[in-house]
Write an enzyme that holds these catalytic residues in place. Structure first.
Site, short mmCIF file in Angstrom:
data_model
loop_
_atom_site.label_atom_id
_atom_site.label_comp_id
_atom_site.label_asym_id
_atom_site.label_seq_id
_atom_site.Cartn_x
_atom_site.Cartn_y
_atom_site.Cartn_z
N LYS A 1 -1.33 4.84 14.12
CA LYS A 1 -2.76 4.57 13.88
C LYS A 1 -3.57 5.87 14.09
N SER B 1 1.16 -4.09 13.09
CA SER B 1 0.18 -4.12 14.19
C SER B 1 0.74 -4.46 15.57
N THR C 1 -7.94 1.24 16.25
CA THR C 1 -7.74 0.54 17.51
C THR C 1 -8.10 1.43 18.71
N ASP C 2 -8.40 0.80 19.83
CA ASP C 2 -8.67 1.58 21.05
C ASP C 2 -7.39 2.23 21.58
N GLU C 3 -6.22 1.76 21.10
CA GLU C 3 -4.96 2.27 21.64
C GLU C 3 -4.73 3.74 21.33
N TYR D 1 3.34 2.60 17.46
CA TYR D 1 2.22 1.94 16.77
C TYR D 1 0.95 2.78 16.91
N SER D 2 0.57 3.09 18.15
CA SER D 2 -0.72 3.78 18.33
C SER D 2 -0.66 5.21 17.76
N ARG E 1 7.15 -3.62 29.23
CA ARG E 1 7.17 -2.93 27.92
C ARG E 1 7.33 -1.43 28.21
N ILE F 1 5.41 -12.61 31.41
CA ILE F 1 4.41 -11.58 31.73
C ILE F 1 5.16 -10.27 31.96
N ILE G 1 0.83 -1.22 0.00
CA ILE G 1 0.00 0.00 0.00
C ILE G 1 0.86 1.26 0.00
N TYR H 1 12.68 -11.24 23.89
CA TYR H 1 12.61 -11.90 25.21
C TYR H 1 13.95 -12.25 25.81
N GLY I 1 6.58 2.32 28.31
CA GLY I 1 5.34 3.08 28.05
C GLY I 1 4.10 2.21 28.03
P1 NAD Z 1 -1.78 -8.49 11.31
O1 NAD Z 1 -0.44 -7.98 11.67
O2 NAD Z 1 -2.15 -9.88 11.66
O3 NAD Z 1 -2.02 -8.34 9.73
C1 NAD Z 1 -1.62 -7.21 9.01
C2 NAD Z 1 -1.70 -7.56 7.53
O4 NAD Z 1 -1.32 -6.39 6.78
C3 NAD Z 1 -0.74 -8.67 7.09
O5 NAD Z 1 -1.39 -9.57 6.23
C4 NAD Z 1 0.37 -7.93 6.35
O6 NAD Z 1 0.99 -8.71 5.33
C5 NAD Z 1 -0.40 -6.75 5.77
N1 NAD Z 1 0.48 -5.61 5.47
C6 NAD Z 1 1.39 -5.04 6.32
N2 NAD Z 1 2.02 -4.03 5.69
C7 NAD Z 1 1.49 -3.95 4.45
C8 NAD Z 1 1.72 -3.09 3.34
N3 NAD Z 1 2.64 -2.12 3.39
N4 NAD Z 1 0.98 -3.27 2.21
C9 NAD Z 1 0.04 -4.24 2.14
N5 NAD Z 1 -0.20 -5.10 3.17
C10 NAD Z 1 0.51 -4.94 4.30
O7 NAD Z 1 -2.80 -7.45 11.92
P2 NAD Z 1 -4.24 -7.68 12.60
O8 NAD Z 1 -4.06 -8.02 14.01
O9 NAD Z 1 -5.04 -8.55 11.72
O10 NAD Z 1 -4.79 -6.18 12.54
C11 NAD Z 1 -5.46 -5.71 11.37
C12 NAD Z 1 -5.88 -4.27 11.60
O11 NAD Z 1 -6.72 -4.18 12.73
C13 NAD Z 1 -4.73 -3.31 11.85
O12 NAD Z 1 -5.02 -2.09 11.19
C14 NAD Z 1 -4.74 -3.10 13.37
O13 NAD Z 1 -4.24 -1.84 13.70
C15 NAD Z 1 -6.23 -3.22 13.65
N6 NAD Z 1 -6.60 -3.69 14.99
C16 NAD Z 1 -6.08 -4.85 15.47
C17 NAD Z 1 -6.50 -5.33 16.70
C18 NAD Z 1 -5.97 -6.62 17.28
O14 NAD Z 1 -6.26 -6.93 18.43
N7 NAD Z 1 -5.22 -7.41 16.54
C19 NAD Z 1 -7.45 -4.60 17.45
C20 NAD Z 1 -7.94 -3.40 16.92
C21 NAD Z 1 -7.53 -2.97 15.68
O1 DAU Z 2 -6.13 -2.87 21.83
C1 DAU Z 2 -6.04 -3.19 20.48
C2 DAU Z 2 -4.61 -3.58 20.16
O2 DAU Z 2 -4.39 -4.85 20.76
C3 DAU Z 2 -4.32 -3.63 18.67
O3 DAU Z 2 -4.44 -2.34 18.13
C4 DAU Z 2 -2.91 -4.17 18.41
O4 DAU Z 2 -2.70 -4.32 17.01
C5 DAU Z 2 -2.78 -5.51 19.09
O5 DAU Z 2 -1.45 -6.00 18.93
C6 DAU Z 2 -3.12 -5.40 20.57
O6 DAU Z 2 -2.11 -4.60 21.27
P1 DAU Z 2 -1.65 -5.01 22.76
O7 DAU Z 2 -0.34 -4.40 23.01
O8 DAU Z 2 -2.73 -4.77 23.74
O9 DAU Z 2 -1.53 -6.60 22.55
P2 DAU Z 2 -0.40 -7.67 22.90
O10 DAU Z 2 -0.95 -9.00 22.50
O11 DAU Z 2 0.93 -7.29 22.37
O12 DAU Z 2 -0.34 -7.58 24.48
C7 DAU Z 2 -1.49 -7.74 25.29
C8 DAU Z 2 -1.09 -7.49 26.74
O13 DAU Z 2 -0.20 -8.54 27.16
C9 DAU Z 2 -0.32 -6.21 26.95
O14 DAU Z 2 -0.68 -5.66 28.22
C10 DAU Z 2 1.14 -6.62 26.95
C11 DAU Z 2 1.07 -8.00 27.57
N1 DAU Z 2 2.12 -8.96 27.12
C12 DAU Z 2 2.28 -9.15 25.78
C13 DAU Z 2 3.22 -10.04 25.31
C14 DAU Z 2 3.42 -10.25 23.82
C15 DAU Z 2 2.85 -9.69 28.05
O15 DAU Z 2 2.67 -9.53 29.28
N2 DAU Z 2 3.77 -10.60 27.60
C16 DAU Z 2 3.99 -10.80 26.26
O16 DAU Z 2 4.88 -11.63 25.92
#
Ligand code: NAD
Ligand code: DAU
Length: 358
Positions: free
Chosen positions: A168, A94, A139-141, A164-165, A295, A220, A69, A355, A297
């Site tokens: 977004k 993401s 995202t809610d972030e 990231y956030s 992590r 954790i 994109i 890790y 922040g």
């Molecule tokens: P993901 O990382 O699993 O998938 C992202 C996809 O985007 C992948 O298939 C990747 O190949 C593609 N991509 C990345 N860069 C690209 C580029 N430059 N051009 C074309 N394709 C590209 O992500 P996800 O968890 O499925 O999240 C999808 C969307 O939802 C994101 O916008 C994320 O911010 C949002 N979101 C995720 C969560 C969550 O909990 N995972 C929650 C709220 C919102």
């Molecule tokens: O809230 C929506 C968001 O949720 C999305 O926008 C993001 O794309 C998605 O990755 C997710 O972000 P988080 O940072 O909340 O998710 P993550 O799975 O990375 O972590 C969830 C919680 O667990 C967070 O408080 C960090 C903690 N964590 C995460 C990992 C990977 C751990 O304690 N240990 C870990 O190894």
């Protein structure tokens, strides 16, 4: 009146939520008979295996384009070639931890990539106003971090804390700016943490499930008391489709699980579920828990007020948390081949970087 679409461009359709969305769009549960164009770069997080069986079953209703994109002319060509009349924009970098280590791709993909899509949509849709829509997945972030009380509402101020956030949030602002300035028909959704099948195992729930199944440490961050609001991925996609069909242009909708969990309590729940599903000794699983360096922040608490989408569009969560977790655990147990394939050399390098140094 409900909108109806012919050619939906799904960006990032080979990722976790995007692939689940495409299965939903081409499945039997909804009233969509058009075509899906999946534009995905297939980064480490994108995997066509997430869509196995889809192309065969959908025939001409499904097209895959491997592309970036960030490539403006390619994006314009896709709009033109496939007569795109709607976009569901998932493509993004993401993972928060990765954005802390190397933010560059977050800025280019999440900000510039979104800008390219908006420009292409504006150009392609000039003069059209019927049933065209750009739906942006956010995202809610973007709202930052909550203390022990309160909820994120649609009018909560943006206060992103990670690269990231912040990326977004920037993309959300661009989407809204294109609506206000150029009249582009947009809707936007901000969702809480998703879980379910096909989630890349760098994320918390699949990482914990797999490490429990394989007897590896359960890392954790910090004191384990950070709170996330978990939603089954299919419920997110049902909400997105409702917004696409009936959402008010220029508005945003919060989507959430109303299901808050401290990370440590969630790990204990997963231990209980895995001890039943995989016949593991829960006491041995508990011994795998290790508290590691936090992590930077790290947002303390996310919690979504999703009253608006419930009231205005009639959305509800359908999958109860324990049931969703059991389904997810079973899915990973039955798809260890998928897991082993997505754990490429790149994945192993990430695990080492994130890790082993903690
Ligand atoms: P993901 O990382 O699993 O998938 C992202 C996809 O985007 C992948 O298939 C990747 O190949 C593609 N991509 C990345 N860069 C690209 C580029 N430059 N051009 C074309 N394709 C590209 O992500 P996800 O968890 O499925 O999240 C999808 C969307 O939802 C994101 O916008 C994320 O911010 C949002 N979101 C995720 C969560 C969550 O909990 N995972 C929650 C709220 C919102
Ligand atoms: O809230 C929506 C968001 O949720 C999305 O926008 C993001 O794309 C998605 O990755 C997710 O972000 P988080 O940072 O909340 O998710 P993550 O799975 O990375 O972590 C969830 C919680 O667990 C967070 O408080 C960090 C903690 N964590 C995460 C990992 C990977 C751990 O304690 N240990 C870990 O190894």
């Amino acid at each position: 009146m409900e909108r109806s679409f012919k050619n939906i461009l799904v960006t990032g359709g080979a990722g976790f939520i995007g692939s689940n969305m495409i299965r939903y769009l081409l499945g039997e549960k909804i009233d969509f008979e058009g075509r899906v164009i999946n534009l995905d770069l297939l980064t480490y997080a994108g995997n066509l295996e997430n869509l196995s069986g889809v192309a065969e079953k959908a025939g001409k209703r499904y097209v895959f384009v491997k592309g970036d994109i960030r490539d403006k002319s390619l994006v314009e060509e896709v709009f033109e070639e496939f007569d795109v009349d709607s976009v569901i924009h998932f493509a993004a970098e993401s993972h928060v931890d990765r954005s802390i280590v190397s933010p560059d791709a977050f800025i280019t993909t999440n900000v510039i990539g979104t800008f390219n899509l908006l420009e292409a949509a504006k150009k392609a849709w000039e003069g059209k106003d019927n049933d065209i829509l750009f739906h942006h997945i956010s995202t809610d972030e973007v709202y930052g971090s909550l203390g022990p009380h309160g909820y994120f509402r649609e009018d909560s101020p943006y206060d992103p804390h990670s690269p990231y956030s912040a990326s977004k949030a920037a993309s959300d602002h661009l989407v809204m700016a294109y609506h206000h300035t150029y009249g582009l028909p947009v809707t936007l959704s901000n969702c809480s943490n998703n879980y379910g099948p096909y989630q890349f195992p760098e994320k918390f729930i699949p990482l914990m499930i797999l490490n429990m199944l394989e007897g590896k440490p359960l890392p954790i961050y910090g004191d384990g008391k950070n709170i996330r609001d978990w939603l089954y991925v299919e419920d997110h996609n049902i909400a997105v489709w409702l917004i696409m069909k009936k959402g008010i242009l220029g508005q945003k909708y919060n989507i959430g699980g109303e299901n808050e969990w401290e990370n440590i309590k969630l790990v204990n729940k997963l231990i209980y579920i895995i001890s039943c599903e995989a016949k593991k000794d829960p006491e041995l699983l508990k011994k795998l828990i290790v508290f590691v360096k936090d992590r930077p922040g790290h947002d303390r608490r996310y919690a979504i007020d999703c009253g608006k989408i419930k009231r205005e569009l009639g959305w509800r969560q359908t999958v109860e948390f324990e049931e969703g977790l059991r389904r997810t655990v079973r899915w990973y147990m039955e798809h260890m081949d998928w897991v082993n394939r997505v754990r490429s050399g790149e994945y192993m390098r990430w695990i080492e970087l994130n890790y082993l140094k903690r």
